[in-house]
Design a protein around this motif. Structure first.
Motif, PDB file in Angstrom:
ATOM      1  N   PRO A   1       0.828  -1.244   0.111  1.00  0.00           N
ATOM      2  CA  PRO A   1      -0.002  -0.066   0.025  1.00  0.00           C
ATOM      3  C   PRO A   1       0.786   1.227  -0.054  1.00  0.00           C
ATOM      4  CG  PRO A   1      -0.229  -1.091   2.027  1.00  0.00           C
ATOM      5  CD  PRO A   1       0.445  -2.198   1.353  1.00  0.00           C
ATOM      6  N   ASP A   2       1.834   1.215   0.416  1.00  0.00           N
ATOM      7  CA  ASP A   2       2.823   2.358   0.442  1.00  0.00           C
ATOM      8  C   ASP A   2       3.784   2.747  -1.022  1.00  0.00           C
ATOM      9  OD1 ASP A   2       2.140   2.688   3.217  1.00  0.00           O
ATOM     10  OD2 ASP A   2       3.992   1.421   3.734  1.00  0.00           O
ATOM     11  N   SER A   3       3.673   1.783  -1.797  1.00  0.00           N
ATOM     12  CA  SER A   3       4.333   1.887  -3.149  1.00  0.00           C
ATOM     13  C   SER A   3       3.628   2.995  -3.887  1.00  0.00           C
ATOM     14  CB  SER A   3       4.363   0.572  -3.895  1.00  0.00           C
ATOM     15  OG  SER A   3       3.203   0.378  -4.488  1.00  0.00           O
ATOM     16  N   GLU A   4       4.643   3.745  -4.708  1.00  0.00           N
ATOM     17  CA  GLU A   4       4.069   4.787  -5.744  1.00  0.00           C
ATOM     18  C   GLU A   4       2.855   4.087  -6.697  1.00  0.00           C
ATOM     19  OE1 GLU A   4       6.898   7.033  -7.954  1.00  0.00           O
ATOM     20  OE2 GLU A   4       8.062   7.543  -5.941  1.00  0.00           O
ATOM     21  N   VAL A   5       3.258   2.815  -7.140  1.00  0.00           N
ATOM     22  CA  VAL A   5       2.429   2.143  -8.179  1.00  0.00           C
ATOM     23  C   VAL A   5       0.958   1.993  -7.137  1.00  0.00           C
ATOM     24  CG1 VAL A   5       1.808   0.107  -9.077  1.00  0.00           C
ATOM     25  CG2 VAL A   5       4.016   0.900  -9.440  1.00  0.00           C
ATOM     26  N   SER A   6       1.049   1.706  -6.007  1.00  0.00           N
ATOM     27  CA  SER A   6      -0.236   1.580  -5.288  1.00  0.00           C
ATOM     28  C   SER A   6      -0.875   2.705  -5.173  1.00  0.00           C
ATOM     29  CB  SER A   6      -0.277   1.304  -3.812  1.00  0.00           C
ATOM     30  OG  SER A   6      -0.027  -0.390  -3.815  1.00  0.00           O
ATOM     31  N   LEU A   7      -0.275   3.945  -4.959  1.00  0.00           N
ATOM     32  CA  LEU A   7      -0.803   5.274  -4.974  1.00  0.00           C
ATOM     33  C   LEU A   7      -1.678   5.763  -6.350  1.00  0.00           C
ATOM     34  CD1 LEU A   7      -0.737   7.416  -2.713  1.00  0.00           C
ATOM     35  CD2 LEU A   7       1.232   8.386  -3.679  1.00  0.00           C
ATOM     36  N   ILE A   8      -0.889   5.328  -7.426  1.00  0.00           N
ATOM     37  CA  ILE A   8      -1.340   5.646  -8.747  1.00  0.00           C
ATOM     38  C   ILE A   8      -2.730   4.865  -8.850  1.00  0.00           C
ATOM     39  CG2 ILE A   8      -1.197   5.253 -11.273  1.00  0.00           C
ATOM     40  CD1 ILE A   8       1.993   5.338 -10.911  1.00  0.00           C
ATOM     41  N   ASN A   9      -2.571   3.493  -8.412  1.00  0.00           N
ATOM     42  CA  ASN A   9      -3.963   2.593  -8.719  1.00  0.00           C
ATOM     43  C   ASN A   9      -5.017   3.261  -7.778  1.00  0.00           C
ATOM     44  OD1 ASN A   9      -2.639   1.342 -10.432  1.00  0.00           O
ATOM     45  ND2 ASN A   9      -2.062  -0.507  -9.048  1.00  0.00           N
ATOM     46  N   ARG A  10      -4.666   3.492  -6.564  1.00  0.00           N
ATOM     47  CA  ARG A  10      -5.759   3.989  -5.658  1.00  0.00           C
ATOM     48  C   ARG A  10      -6.665   5.155  -5.808  1.00  0.00           C
ATOM     49  NH1 ARG A  10      -2.617   2.631  -1.156  1.00  0.00           N
ATOM     50  NH2 ARG A  10      -1.788   4.945  -0.664  1.00  0.00           N
ATOM     51  N   ASN A  11      -5.771   6.125  -6.808  1.00  0.00           N
ATOM     52  CA  ASN A  11      -6.405   7.201  -7.274  1.00  0.00           C
ATOM     53  C   ASN A  11      -6.927   7.013  -8.869  1.00  0.00           C
ATOM     54  OD1 ASN A  11      -6.012   9.567  -5.278  1.00  0.00           O
ATOM     55  ND2 ASN A  11      -3.974   8.570  -5.234  1.00  0.00           N
ATOM     56  N   ALA A  12      -7.243   5.996  -9.405  1.00  0.00           N
ATOM     57  CA  ALA A  12      -7.631   5.643 -10.633  1.00  0.00           C
ATOM     58  C   ALA A  12      -8.976   6.559 -10.509  1.00  0.00           C
ATOM     59  CB  ALA A  12      -7.805   4.331 -10.915  1.00  0.00           C
ATOM     60  N   GLY A  13      -9.496   7.120 -11.678  1.00  0.00           N
ATOM     61  CA  GLY A  13     -10.790   7.664 -11.649  1.00  0.00           C
ATOM     62  C   GLY A  13     -10.899   8.998 -10.646  1.00  0.00           C
ATOM     63  N   ARG A  14      -9.518   9.266  -9.938  1.00  0.00           N
ATOM     64  CA  ARG A  14      -9.871  10.371  -9.041  1.00  0.00           C
ATOM     65  C   ARG A  14      -9.042  11.539  -9.373  1.00  0.00           C
ATOM     66  NH1 ARG A  14      -8.484   8.431  -3.652  1.00  0.00           N
ATOM     67  NH2 ARG A  14      -9.181  10.437  -3.012  1.00  0.00           N
ATOM     68  N   LYS A  15      -7.608  11.231  -9.472  1.00  0.00           N
ATOM     69  CA  LYS A  15      -6.724  12.557  -9.693  1.00  0.00           C
ATOM     70  C   LYS A  15      -5.291  11.910 -10.265  1.00  0.00           C
ATOM     71  CE  LYS A  15      -5.149  12.832  -4.917  1.00  0.00           C
ATOM     72  NZ  LYS A  15      -5.157  13.209  -3.774  1.00  0.00           N
ATOM     73  N   PRO A  16      -4.752  12.794 -10.747  1.00  0.00           N
ATOM     74  CA  PRO A  16      -3.267  12.330 -11.377  1.00  0.00           C
ATOM     75  C   PRO A  16      -2.451  12.513 -10.003  1.00  0.00           C
ATOM     76  CG  PRO A  16      -4.103  14.228 -12.562  1.00  0.00           C
ATOM     77  CD  PRO A  16      -5.083  14.073 -11.466  1.00  0.00           C
ATOM     78  N   VAL A  17      -1.458  11.502 -10.065  1.00  0.00           N
ATOM     79  CA  VAL A  17      -0.283  11.191  -8.860  1.00  0.00           C
ATOM     80  C   VAL A  17       0.949  11.459  -9.364  1.00  0.00           C
ATOM     81  CG1 VAL A  17       0.408   9.540  -7.488  1.00  0.00           C
ATOM     82  CG2 VAL A  17      -2.222   9.400  -8.015  1.00  0.00           C
ATOM     83  N   PRO A  18       1.359  12.437  -8.725  1.00  0.00           N
ATOM     84  CA  PRO A  18       2.965  13.077  -8.841  1.00  0.00           C
ATOM     85  C   PRO A  18       3.758  11.568  -8.382  1.00  0.00           C
ATOM     86  CG  PRO A  18       1.708  14.476  -7.350  1.00  0.00           C
ATOM     87  CD  PRO A  18       0.750  13.344  -7.578  1.00  0.00           C
ATOM     88  N   VAL A  19       4.618  11.432  -9.156  1.00  0.00           N
ATOM     89  CA  VAL A  19       5.583  10.333  -8.824  1.00  0.00           C
ATOM     90  C   VAL A  19       6.984  10.674  -9.157  1.00  0.00           C
ATOM     91  CG1 VAL A  19       4.037   8.629  -9.521  1.00  0.00           C
ATOM     92  CG2 VAL A  19       5.453   9.414 -11.466  1.00  0.00           C
ATOM     93  N   SER A  20       8.074   9.750  -8.667  1.00  0.00           N
ATOM     94  CA  SER A  20       9.361  10.006  -8.873  1.00  0.00           C
ATOM     95  C   SER A  20       9.821   9.993 -10.478  1.00  0.00           C
ATOM     96  CB  SER A  20      10.113   8.783  -8.172  1.00  0.00           C
ATOM     97  OG  SER A  20       9.756   7.480  -8.737  1.00  0.00           O
ATOM     98  N   ALA A  21      10.732  10.632 -10.875  1.00  0.00           N
ATOM     99  CA  ALA A  21      11.102  10.606 -12.053  1.00  0.00           C
ATOM    100  C   ALA A  21      11.469   9.048 -12.565  1.00  0.00           C
ATOM    101  CB  ALA A  21      12.541  11.537 -12.293  1.00  0.00           C
TER     102      ALA A  21
END
Ligand code: ADP
Ligand code: MG
Length: 339
Positions: free
Chosen positions: A70-90
């Motif tokens: 749940p703490d990975s950047e990929v999880s964050l992207i997935n949790r926000n599907a349909g909600r908002k763009p997620v800033p990620v590391s380069a």
């Protein structure tokens, strides 16, 4: 623990590894990460520090990419599907871009938005089963790499529909192996083997100056024959995708973990696809892409990429090759080009 594909690397190289202890300092460690056993063997005065740094780096990458953490950047992207763009590391942004590039090149055979299919089938989990056609169709509606929205300036990743999800299982081990190689090079290592669950980096040459020899697992091994071919060479990465790595069987049908995004079913054209090249993330992506595309289209894709060599095994056990390093493969049985 899963049984690993390529790679009889231990068997094939163990004589060398054992025989070379005297000629240079060696460090060899195995850790379980990225859902697989990772082994690094390195030679040289700084081998111990180098292997520790390489494994630490691979752990960092695993934490970044694991869709089930749940703490990975990929999880964050997935949790926000349909909600908002997620800033990620380069780093994650560039990896997603790389995946998108090969999704386009492979006409969607490689597609990181397969997560709804991965979750539906649950291959390798307790709840694995064969879903019905309606369930597969529903998941497939959410699988489409062209819908991923990348913002170059803001470095955001956006999945525009609720339920979409990305899964970097088809590139993560290769990328981690590349990062481990960088760490070894930074520590002055010029001879090492990294085995990230079948994603091999054969760095430099063996400490005795000979080429590395990497065995490629036979997808349908027999007692006397578990290697289909051996690749000899210096400084290359080799990655195999196979239908024997993670699967279950129902009514004599094998259901495995590499999906054809066109059908929502496990890909059926090949039983093993091996890709050799200078970059493990790309070789990892391509092994999955070629596996899904099948022999004709898969090898046609490889022929467009001058640095890539591939070996595929069809369900009839025909072995086909494409690319510049074909002559470095030695076949161990009656299989060979066109059998
Ligand atoms: P392995 O991870 O066993 O080495 P692969 O590199 O071929 O094998 O990756 C398979 C993993 O990639 C699956 O477990 C899943 O997470 C993901 N995946 C499955 N099908 C696809 C696909 N068509 N495109 C991209 N990723 C996929
Ligand atoms: Mg792969």
């Amino acid at each position: 623990m899963r049984i690993k594909p390529v790679i009889l690397v231990f068997v094939v190289t163990s004589l060398c590894l054992a025989g070379c202890d005297q000629v240079s300092v060696k460090e060899r460690r195995t850790e379980f990460l990225l859902d697989t056993a990772v082994t690094i063997a390195a030679y040289g005065p700084q081998a111990k520090e180098a292997v520790a740094a390489a494994l630490a780096e691979m752990n960092r990458v695993a934490d970044l990419l694991d869709a089930n953490n749940p703490d990975s950047e990929v999880s964050l992207i997935n949790r926000n599907a349909g909600r908002k763009p997620v800033p990620v590391s380069a780093e994650v942004f560039e990896l997603v871009e790389l995946c998108q590039h090969y999704s386009q090149m492979s006409s969607g055979a490689f597609d990181i938005t397969v997560r709804p299919l991965v979750e539906l089938w649950g291959i390798g989990n307790k709840d694995e089963y064969v879903p019905g056609p309606e369930e597969i169709d529903r998941a497939l509606e959410l699988v489409d790499y062209r819908q991923i929205i990348l913002d170059q300036q803001k470095k955001t990743v956006y999945l525009p529909r609720a339920g979409m999800g990305i899964d970097l299982g088809g590139v993560g081990k290769g990328y981690a192996a590349d990062r481990a190689r960088e760490m070894l090079l930074e520590h002055g290592i010029s001879s090492a083997l990294i085995d990230a669950g079948g994603n091999i980096w054969a760095l430099g040459e063996r400490p005795d100056g000979k080429p590395w020899r990497i065995g490629i697992r036979h997808p349908r091994p027999k007692a006397d024959r578990n290697v289909v071919a051996v690749l000899s060479g210096r400084d290359f990465t080799i990655v195999t995708s196979g239908d024997y790595e993670r699967f279950f069987q129902r009514n004599n049908i094998r259901y495995h973990h590499i999906f054809n995004p066109a059908t929502g079913l496990p890909a059926r054209g090949l039983i093993s696809a091996t890709v050799v090249g200078p970059n493990s993330a790309e070789a990892d992506i391509l092994s999955t892409a070629v596996f899904v595309l099948g022999a004709d289209q898969g090898l046609a894709l490889v022929r467009q990429l001058p640095q890539i060599t591939a070996m595929v095994v069809t369900p009839d056990l025909d072995v086909l090759l494409a690319g510049p390093l074909q002559s470095y493969f030695e076949f161990t049985g009656k299989e060979g080009v066109g059998r």
